[in-house]
Design an enzyme around this catalytic site. Structure first.
Site, PDB file in Angstrom:
ATOM      1  N   GLU A   1      -3.757   3.957   1.951  1.00  0.00           N
ATOM      2  CA  GLU A   1      -3.985   4.276   3.363  1.00  0.00           C
ATOM      3  C   GLU A   1      -3.964   5.799   3.491  1.00  0.00           C
ATOM      4  OE1 GLU A   1      -0.952   2.639   5.930  1.00  0.00           O
ATOM      5  OE2 GLU A   1      -1.678   3.724   7.687  1.00  0.00           O
TER       6      GLU A   1
ATOM      7  N   HIS B   1       0.837  -1.208   0.000  1.00  0.00           N
ATOM      8  CA  HIS B   1       0.000   0.000   0.000  1.00  0.00           C
ATOM      9  C   HIS B   1       0.865   1.248   0.000  1.00  0.00           C
ATOM     10  CE1 HIS B   1       0.673  -0.671   4.401  1.00  0.00           C
ATOM     11  NE2 HIS B   1       0.636   0.651   4.486  1.00  0.00           N
TER      12      HIS B   1
HETATM   13  C1  LIG Z   1       0.930  -0.985  10.385  1.00  0.00           C
HETATM   14  C2  LIG Z   1      -0.448  -0.503  10.599  1.00  0.00           C
HETATM   15  C3  LIG Z   1      -0.996   0.275   9.464  1.00  0.00           C
HETATM   16  C4  LIG Z   1      -0.261   1.616   9.406  1.00  0.00           C
HETATM   17  O1  LIG Z   1      -0.448   2.374  10.387  1.00  0.00           O
HETATM   18  O2  LIG Z   1       0.466   1.949   8.466  1.00  0.00           O
HETATM   19  C5  LIG Z   1      -0.923  -0.511   8.164  1.00  0.00           C
HETATM   20  O3  LIG Z   1      -0.471  -0.113   7.150  1.00  0.00           O
HETATM   21  S1  LIG Z   1      -1.662  -2.084   8.288  1.00  0.00           S
HETATM   22  C6  LIG Z   1      -1.619  -2.707   6.638  1.00  0.00           C
HETATM   23  C7  LIG Z   1      -2.455  -3.889   6.556  1.00  0.00           C
HETATM   24  N1  LIG Z   1      -3.869  -3.562   6.704  1.00  0.00           N
HETATM   25  C8  LIG Z   1      -4.710  -3.489   5.671  1.00  0.00           C
HETATM   26  O4  LIG Z   1      -4.347  -3.733   4.527  1.00  0.00           O
HETATM   27  C9  LIG Z   1      -6.138  -3.122   6.009  1.00  0.00           C
HETATM   28  C10 LIG Z   1      -6.988  -2.901   4.771  1.00  0.00           C
HETATM   29  N2  LIG Z   1      -6.982  -4.071   3.911  1.00  0.00           N
HETATM   30  C11 LIG Z   1      -8.077  -4.836   3.699  1.00  0.00           C
HETATM   31  O5  LIG Z   1      -9.157  -4.589   4.198  1.00  0.00           O
HETATM   32  C12 LIG Z   1      -7.892  -6.052   2.822  1.00  0.00           C
HETATM   33  O6  LIG Z   1      -6.548  -6.456   2.811  1.00  0.00           O
HETATM   34  C13 LIG Z   1      -8.356  -5.805   1.339  1.00  0.00           C
HETATM   35  C14 LIG Z   1      -7.585  -4.689   0.664  1.00  0.00           C
HETATM   36  C15 LIG Z   1      -9.864  -5.519   1.294  1.00  0.00           C
HETATM   37  C16 LIG Z   1      -8.077  -7.086   0.541  1.00  0.00           C
HETATM   38  O7  LIG Z   1      -8.838  -8.102   1.090  1.00  0.00           O
HETATM   39  P1  LIG Z   1      -8.297  -9.594   1.106  1.00  0.00           P
HETATM   40  O8  LIG Z   1      -9.360 -10.419   1.763  1.00  0.00           O
HETATM   41  O9  LIG Z   1      -6.942  -9.632   1.678  1.00  0.00           O
HETATM   42  O10 LIG Z   1      -8.074  -9.997  -0.394  1.00  0.00           O
HETATM   43  P2  LIG Z   1      -9.070 -10.213  -1.602  1.00  0.00           P
HETATM   44  O11 LIG Z   1      -8.515 -11.330  -2.392  1.00  0.00           O
HETATM   45  O12 LIG Z   1     -10.505 -10.327  -1.179  1.00  0.00           O
HETATM   46  O13 LIG Z   1      -8.877  -8.884  -2.408  1.00  0.00           O
HETATM   47  C17 LIG Z   1      -9.901  -8.260  -3.167  1.00  0.00           C
HETATM   48  C18 LIG Z   1      -9.247  -7.649  -4.393  1.00  0.00           C
HETATM   49  O14 LIG Z   1      -8.259  -6.671  -4.004  1.00  0.00           O
HETATM   50  C19 LIG Z   1      -6.968  -7.050  -4.511  1.00  0.00           C
HETATM   51  N3  LIG Z   1      -5.968  -6.697  -3.500  1.00  0.00           N
HETATM   52  C20 LIG Z   1      -5.859  -7.224  -2.273  1.00  0.00           C
HETATM   53  N4  LIG Z   1      -4.855  -6.647  -1.609  1.00  0.00           N
HETATM   54  C21 LIG Z   1      -4.329  -5.738  -2.443  1.00  0.00           C
HETATM   55  C22 LIG Z   1      -3.239  -4.819  -2.336  1.00  0.00           C
HETATM   56  N5  LIG Z   1      -2.527  -4.739  -1.198  1.00  0.00           N
HETATM   57  N6  LIG Z   1      -2.962  -4.024  -3.378  1.00  0.00           N
HETATM   58  C23 LIG Z   1      -3.690  -4.087  -4.534  1.00  0.00           C
HETATM   59  N7  LIG Z   1      -4.740  -4.946  -4.706  1.00  0.00           N
HETATM   60  C24 LIG Z   1      -5.039  -5.755  -3.677  1.00  0.00           C
HETATM   61  C25 LIG Z   1      -7.056  -8.536  -4.726  1.00  0.00           C
HETATM   62  O15 LIG Z   1      -6.107  -8.956  -5.662  1.00  0.00           O
HETATM   63  C26 LIG Z   1      -8.479  -8.689  -5.221  1.00  0.00           C
HETATM   64  O16 LIG Z   1      -8.547  -8.298  -6.562  1.00  0.00           O
HETATM   65  P3  LIG Z   1      -9.486  -9.058  -7.603  1.00  0.00           P
HETATM   66  O17 LIG Z   1      -9.003 -10.480  -7.621  1.00  0.00           O
HETATM   67  O18 LIG Z   1      -9.278  -8.335  -8.902  1.00  0.00           O
HETATM   68  O19 LIG Z   1     -10.883  -8.925  -7.063  1.00  0.00           O
HETATM   69 CO   LIG Z   2       0.728   1.535   6.445  1.00  0.00          CO
END
Ligand SMILES: CC[C@@H](C(=O)O)C(=O)SCCNC(=O)CCNC(=O)[C@H](O)C(C)(C)COP(=O)(O)OP(=O)(O)OC[C@H]1O[C@@H](n2cnc3c(N)ncnc32)[C@H](O)[C@@H]1OP(=O)(O)O
Ligand SMILES: [Co+2]
Length: 139
Positions: A130, A81
């Protein structure tokens, strides 16, 4: 709402210890903070300071971690991110929603001690964004 400075780039890794070696030995990073656990966010975090920003190395804390699936798909890790600062997280969240973007959850305290939200990658050309409230003493 207006987008502010790039605060950090989040990099998911299966091993912070190994990633720290890479940033230190390959890229010559010198200011690398101690890693710490952030259970409410489901990650272990380590900041690498750069002259103008930070790399945030994140390792999953268990299978419920929000980066667990990402690492299943990218077992050796990868860019996860980007984080931009905003003046007021509640104004930013309301603005994102009003513009039709999907805000993932409610504002919660992030690794810098200020509230953060995440905007779904589908709204941002495939980049998970983020938004983080600027720390009060930062500028
Ligand atoms: C350290 C604390 C904090 C800070 O203060 O800085 C942080 O940074 S914490 C970082 C970690 N926390 C998070 O990422 C929270 C928000 N994230 C989420 O809610 C989920 O990860 C998500 C983004 C909704 C993804 O959900 P998930 O269940 O992991 O995966 P899916 O397979 O359902 O994903 C759906 C869709 O999105 C694509 N995807 C997933 N992650 C990423 C990414 N990091 N970058 C780009 N795209 C992403 C994934 O490939 C799916 O795409 P499609 O297959 O085309 O639907
Ligand atoms: Co972060």
């Amino acid at each position: 709402m207006m987008i502010g400075r790039l605060n950090h780039v989040g990099v998911a890794t299966p091993s912070i210890e190994e990633s720290v070696k890479t940033y230190r030995d390959l890229l010559g990073a010198t200011k690398i903070h101690d890693a710490f656990d952030l259970p409410p966010q489901g990650v272990r975090v380590c900041f690498v300071d750069l002259p103008n920003s930070q790399i945030e190395l994140i390792e999953p804390l268990g299978e419920a971690s929000p980066i667990h699936k990402f690492l299943e798909k990218n077992p050796s890790g990868g860019q996860h991110h980007v984080c931009f600062e905003v003046a007021d997280i509640h104004v930013a969240a309301a603005d994102m929603k009003e513009k039709g973007a999907t805000v993932l959850g409610e504002p919660r305290i992030g690794a810098h001690g200020t509230p953060v939200i995440f905007v779904h990658p589908k709204n941002m050309g495939g980049v998970l964004v983020e938004l983080m409230e600027t720390p009060k003493a930062a500028h």
